[in-house]
Design a protein around this motif. Structure first.
Motif, PDB file in Angstrom:
ATOM      1  N   LEU A  29       0.823  -1.214   0.000  1.00  0.00           N
ATOM      2  CA  LEU A  29       0.000   0.000   0.000  1.00  0.00           C
ATOM      3  C   LEU A  29       0.856   1.263   0.000  1.00  0.00           C
ATOM      4  CD1 LEU A  29      -2.751  -1.133   2.514  1.00  0.00           C
ATOM      5  CD2 LEU A  29      -3.147  -0.479   0.129  1.00  0.00           C
ATOM      6  N   LEU A  30       1.984   1.217   0.687  1.00  0.00           N
ATOM      7  CA  LEU A  30       2.833   2.401   0.802  1.00  0.00           C
ATOM      8  C   LEU A  30       3.797   2.564  -0.372  1.00  0.00           C
ATOM      9  CD1 LEU A  30       3.708   2.321   4.620  1.00  0.00           C
ATOM     10  CD2 LEU A  30       1.994   3.729   3.461  1.00  0.00           C
ATOM     11  N   THR A  31       4.227   1.452  -0.969  1.00  0.00           N
ATOM     12  CA  THR A  31       5.253   1.522  -2.019  1.00  0.00           C
ATOM     13  C   THR A  31       4.740   1.149  -3.407  1.00  0.00           C
ATOM     14  OG1 THR A  31       5.993  -0.779  -1.764  1.00  0.00           O
ATOM     15  CG2 THR A  31       6.982   0.869  -0.302  1.00  0.00           C
ATOM     16  N   LYS A  32       3.651   0.395  -3.479  1.00  0.00           N
ATOM     17  CA  LYS A  32       3.087  -0.113  -4.739  1.00  0.00           C
ATOM     18  C   LYS A  32       4.099  -0.977  -5.496  1.00  0.00           C
ATOM     19  CE  LYS A  32       1.627   4.086  -6.029  1.00  0.00           C
ATOM     20  NZ  LYS A  32       0.899   5.149  -6.766  1.00  0.00           N
ATOM     21  N   ASN A  33       4.943  -1.674  -4.749  1.00  0.00           N
ATOM     22  CA  ASN A  33       6.005  -2.488  -5.345  1.00  0.00           C
ATOM     23  C   ASN A  33       5.426  -3.750  -5.981  1.00  0.00           C
ATOM     24  OD1 ASN A  33       8.164  -4.779  -5.094  1.00  0.00           O
ATOM     25  ND2 ASN A  33       9.319  -2.869  -5.012  1.00  0.00           N
ATOM     26  N   LYS A  34       5.788  -3.997  -7.246  1.00  0.00           N
ATOM     27  CA  LYS A  34       5.245  -5.130  -8.004  1.00  0.00           C
ATOM     28  C   LYS A  34       5.674  -6.467  -7.405  1.00  0.00           C
ATOM     29  CE  LYS A  34       3.421  -7.064 -11.772  1.00  0.00           C
ATOM     30  NZ  LYS A  34       3.912  -8.435 -11.782  1.00  0.00           N
ATOM     31  N   TYR A  35       6.921  -6.567  -6.928  1.00  0.00           N
ATOM     32  CA  TYR A  35       7.403  -7.834  -6.376  1.00  0.00           C
ATOM     33  C   TYR A  35       6.698  -8.175  -5.070  1.00  0.00           C
ATOM     34  CZ  TYR A  35      11.084  -7.416  -9.863  1.00  0.00           C
ATOM     35  OH  TYR A  35      11.760  -7.305 -11.041  1.00  0.00           O
ATOM     36  N   VAL A  36       6.392  -7.160  -4.275  1.00  0.00           N
ATOM     37  CA  VAL A  36       5.649  -7.378  -3.038  1.00  0.00           C
ATOM     38  C   VAL A  36       4.238  -7.871  -3.373  1.00  0.00           C
ATOM     39  CG1 VAL A  36       4.665  -6.273  -0.989  1.00  0.00           C
ATOM     40  CG2 VAL A  36       6.973  -5.674  -1.750  1.00  0.00           C
ATOM     41  N   TYR A  37       3.637  -7.268  -4.400  1.00  0.00           N
ATOM     42  CA  TYR A  37       2.309  -7.698  -4.845  1.00  0.00           C
ATOM     43  C   TYR A  37       2.311  -9.174  -5.231  1.00  0.00           C
ATOM     44  CZ  TYR A  37      -1.187  -8.824  -8.373  1.00  0.00           C
ATOM     45  OH  TYR A  37      -2.157  -9.472  -9.114  1.00  0.00           O
ATOM     46  N   GLU A  38       3.339  -9.599  -5.954  1.00  0.00           N
ATOM     47  CA  GLU A  38       3.396 -10.981  -6.440  1.00  0.00           C
ATOM     48  C   GLU A  38       3.355 -11.991  -5.292  1.00  0.00           C
ATOM     49  OE1 GLU A  38       6.968 -10.962  -8.771  1.00  0.00           O
ATOM     50  OE2 GLU A  38       5.876 -10.668 -10.647  1.00  0.00           O
ATOM     51  N   ILE A  39       4.062 -11.682  -4.208  1.00  0.00           N
ATOM     52  CA  ILE A  39       4.062 -12.586  -3.060  1.00  0.00           C
ATOM     53  C   ILE A  39       2.734 -12.501  -2.317  1.00  0.00           C
ATOM     54  CG2 ILE A  39       5.208 -13.223  -0.908  1.00  0.00           C
ATOM     55  CD1 ILE A  39       6.909 -13.675  -3.390  1.00  0.00           C
ATOM     56  N   LEU A  40       2.236 -11.271  -2.128  1.00  0.00           N
ATOM     57  CA  LEU A  40       1.000 -11.076  -1.368  1.00  0.00           C
ATOM     58  C   LEU A  40      -0.193 -11.736  -2.044  1.00  0.00           C
ATOM     59  CD1 LEU A  40      -0.571  -9.776   0.971  1.00  0.00           C
ATOM     60  CD2 LEU A  40      -0.866  -7.753  -0.475  1.00  0.00           C
ATOM     61  N   LEU A  41      -0.274 -11.662  -3.363  1.00  0.00           N
ATOM     62  CA  LEU A  41      -1.417 -12.247  -4.065  1.00  0.00           C
ATOM     63  C   LEU A  41      -1.591 -13.711  -3.682  1.00  0.00           C
ATOM     64  CD1 LEU A  41      -3.639 -11.964  -6.255  1.00  0.00           C
ATOM     65  CD2 LEU A  41      -1.956 -12.806  -7.899  1.00  0.00           C
ATOM     66  N   PHE A  42      -0.494 -14.453  -3.650  1.00  0.00           N
ATOM     67  CA  PHE A  42      -0.569 -15.873  -3.330  1.00  0.00           C
ATOM     68  C   PHE A  42      -0.790 -16.114  -1.843  1.00  0.00           C
ATOM     69  CE2 PHE A  42       2.052 -15.717  -7.220  1.00  0.00           C
ATOM     70  CZ  PHE A  42       1.257 -16.497  -8.048  1.00  0.00           C
ATOM     71  N   THR A  43      -0.039 -15.412  -0.986  1.00  0.00           N
ATOM     72  CA  THR A  43      -0.166 -15.655   0.454  1.00  0.00           C
ATOM     73  C   THR A  43      -1.530 -15.206   0.970  1.00  0.00           C
ATOM     74  OG1 THR A  43       0.892 -13.529   1.002  1.00  0.00           O
ATOM     75  CG2 THR A  43       2.312 -15.470   0.846  1.00  0.00           C
ATOM     76  N   ALA A  44      -2.095 -14.139   0.379  1.00  0.00           N
ATOM     77  CA  ALA A  44      -3.413 -13.668   0.806  1.00  0.00           C
ATOM     78  C   ALA A  44      -4.509 -14.627   0.351  1.00  0.00           C
ATOM     79  CB  ALA A  44      -3.673 -12.271   0.261  1.00  0.00           C
ATOM     80  N   GLY A  54      -4.304  -2.942 -12.039  1.00  0.00           N
ATOM     81  CA  GLY A  54      -3.799  -3.641 -13.216  1.00  0.00           C
ATOM     82  C   GLY A  54      -2.576  -4.503 -13.002  1.00  0.00           C
ATOM     83  N   TYR A  55      -2.239  -4.824 -11.755  1.00  0.00           N
ATOM     84  CA  TYR A  55      -1.098  -5.697 -11.493  1.00  0.00           C
ATOM     85  C   TYR A  55      -1.480  -7.139 -11.852  1.00  0.00           C
ATOM     86  CZ  TYR A  55       1.243  -2.032  -8.722  1.00  0.00           C
ATOM     87  OH  TYR A  55       1.870  -0.885  -8.310  1.00  0.00           O
ATOM     88  N   LYS A  56      -0.513  -7.870 -12.401  1.00  0.00           N
ATOM     89  CA  LYS A  56      -0.751  -9.263 -12.766  1.00  0.00           C
ATOM     90  C   LYS A  56       0.439 -10.124 -12.370  1.00  0.00           C
ATOM     91  CE  LYS A  56      -4.650  -8.316 -14.843  1.00  0.00           C
ATOM     92  NZ  LYS A  56      -5.945  -8.748 -14.261  1.00  0.00           N
ATOM     93  N   PRO A  57       0.180 -11.359 -11.925  1.00  0.00           N
ATOM     94  CA  PRO A  57       1.289 -12.271 -11.623  1.00  0.00           C
ATOM     95  C   PRO A  57       1.830 -12.898 -12.908  1.00  0.00           C
ATOM     96  CG  PRO A  57      -0.785 -13.384 -11.249  1.00  0.00           C
ATOM     97  CD  PRO A  57      -1.135 -11.975 -11.638  1.00  0.00           C
ATOM     98  N   SER A  58       3.070 -13.303 -12.889  1.00  0.00           N
ATOM     99  CA  SER A  58       3.673 -14.041 -13.992  1.00  0.00           C
ATOM    100  C   SER A  58       4.068 -15.424 -13.479  1.00  0.00           C
ATOM    101  CB  SER A  58       4.912 -13.309 -14.514  1.00  0.00           C
ATOM    102  OG  SER A  58       5.937 -13.307 -13.524  1.00  0.00           O
ATOM    103  N   ILE A  59       4.505 -16.282 -14.368  1.00  0.00           N
ATOM    104  CA  ILE A  59       4.944 -17.604 -13.935  1.00  0.00           C
ATOM    105  C   ILE A  59       6.157 -17.481 -13.018  1.00  0.00           C
ATOM    106  CG2 ILE A  59       6.449 -17.955 -15.919  1.00  0.00           C
ATOM    107  CD1 ILE A  59       4.325 -20.603 -14.061  1.00  0.00           C
ATOM    108  N   LEU A  60       6.945 -16.411 -13.209  1.00  0.00           N
ATOM    109  CA  LEU A  60       8.076 -16.172 -12.308  1.00  0.00           C
ATOM    110  C   LEU A  60       7.605 -15.843 -10.898  1.00  0.00           C
ATOM    111  CD1 LEU A  60      10.559 -14.102 -14.538  1.00  0.00           C
ATOM    112  CD2 LEU A  60      10.800 -16.468 -13.759  1.00  0.00           C
ATOM    113  N   SER A  61       6.387 -15.327 -10.786  1.00  0.00           N
ATOM    114  CA  SER A  61       5.833 -15.020  -9.470  1.00  0.00           C
ATOM    115  C   SER A  61       5.707 -16.281  -8.627  1.00  0.00           C
ATOM    116  CB  SER A  61       4.454 -14.361  -9.605  1.00  0.00           C
ATOM    117  OG  SER A  61       4.506 -13.222 -10.428  1.00  0.00           O
ATOM    118  N   VAL A  62       5.309 -17.383  -9.262  1.00  0.00           N
ATOM    119  CA  VAL A  62       5.178 -18.659  -8.562  1.00  0.00           C
ATOM    120  C   VAL A  62       6.543 -19.136  -8.079  1.00  0.00           C
ATOM    121  CG1 VAL A  62       4.429 -21.059  -8.756  1.00  0.00           C
ATOM    122  CG2 VAL A  62       3.166 -19.253  -9.954  1.00  0.00           C
ATOM    123  N   ILE A  63       7.553 -18.969  -8.932  1.00  0.00           N
ATOM    124  CA  ILE A  63       8.914 -19.374  -8.572  1.00  0.00           C
ATOM    125  C   ILE A  63       9.430 -18.527  -7.414  1.00  0.00           C
ATOM    126  CG2 ILE A  63      11.288 -19.567  -9.398  1.00  0.00           C
ATOM    127  CD1 ILE A  63      10.116 -20.092 -12.196  1.00  0.00           C
TER     128      ILE A  63
END
Length: 238
Positions: A96-111, A155-164
């Motif tokens: 929420l504070l940084t809008k970092n894409k890599y943080v989003y990738e982890i949060l999407l799955f853990t949430a 508009g953030y989207k995960p990639s297959i690298l997100s799973v890795i």
């Protein structure tokens, strides 16, 4: 005041009770609302809302630890922010504070895989209208809704690298948490034993094999989440 006390007398939470179904319903209604209103949530004016929610989550979490300290129940064996949902909460605030894409990738799955399961089978002792009830459901709902908000509205989207990355992140974290569990006699991330209440782990075998089963299940479920939420370009190239 009993709503902020350490005892759950009069506030004993029961799974699938009315107060539980209210929050499950709120999860689906709130998620549907974010999806339907996603176009209206794309303006820069929502930046203040993002920061406001981040601050509210910090206040709620600080309040939770103060509540434990005040009632003499804070203990290193279960109060450190080392559960998957506690880590997801930290990721939610950072996103929420940084809008970092890599943080989003982890949060999407853990949430979606962690916080959702926690909402359906809460490890909770205090019911409505106790402070802990509101803290638990507010923080878990926000983890999921923030992930959906950044997916559908931003508009953030995960990639297959997100799973890795998720698999790498959790497997780097796991031995550290196991070590801390031994030092403080804890059960963070349920790496020492299964929870005492009903959960998905009941179907994954005895200790320690359920940890390996959980890893396999994590990969399968993460791939499903990726298939559902991946971007259009990835869909077109597969």
């Amino acid at each position: 005041m009993t709503w902020f006390g350490g005892s759950n007398n009069g506030f004993a939470f029961e799974i699938f009770s009315v107060s539980h179904f209210v929050m499950i319903s709120l999860l689906f209604l709130g998620s549907l609302g974010i999806f339907l209103q996603r176009e209206k949530m794309k303006g820069q004016r929502w930046r203040q809302v993002e920061v406001g929610i981040a601050i509210s989550l910090i206040v709620m979490e600080v309040g939770y630890h103060l509540w434990m300290f005040t009632n003499g129940i804070w203990n290193a064996s279960f109060s450190l922010p080392l559960e998957l949902c506690s880590l997801s909460l930290i990721l939610t605030v950072i996103l929420l504070l940084t809008k970092n894409k890599y943080v989003y990738e982890i949060l999407l799955f853990t949430a979606l895989l962690g916080a959702t399961q926690a909402l359906l089978t809460p490890l909770l002792h205090h019911d409505f209208p106790h402070f802990r009830y509101f803290h638990f459901f507010y923080t878990h709902l926000m983890m999921i809704w923030v992930a959906f908000y950044f997916t559908w509205a931003k508009g953030y989207k995960p990639s297959i690298l997100s799973v890795i990355r998720l698999f790498f992140y959790l497997n780097v974290l796991m031995p550290l948490v196991m070590l801390i569990n031994k030092l403080v006699s804890g059960n963070y991330m349920f790496l020492s034993h299964k929870p005492t209440t009903a959960s998905l782990l009941d179907f994954l075998g005895p200790y320690p094999w359920y940890i390996l089963s959980l890893e396999g299940l994590l990969i399968i479920l993460s791939l499903i989440v990726w298939l559902i939420f991946r971007g259009k370009k990835e869909k077109n190239t597969n």
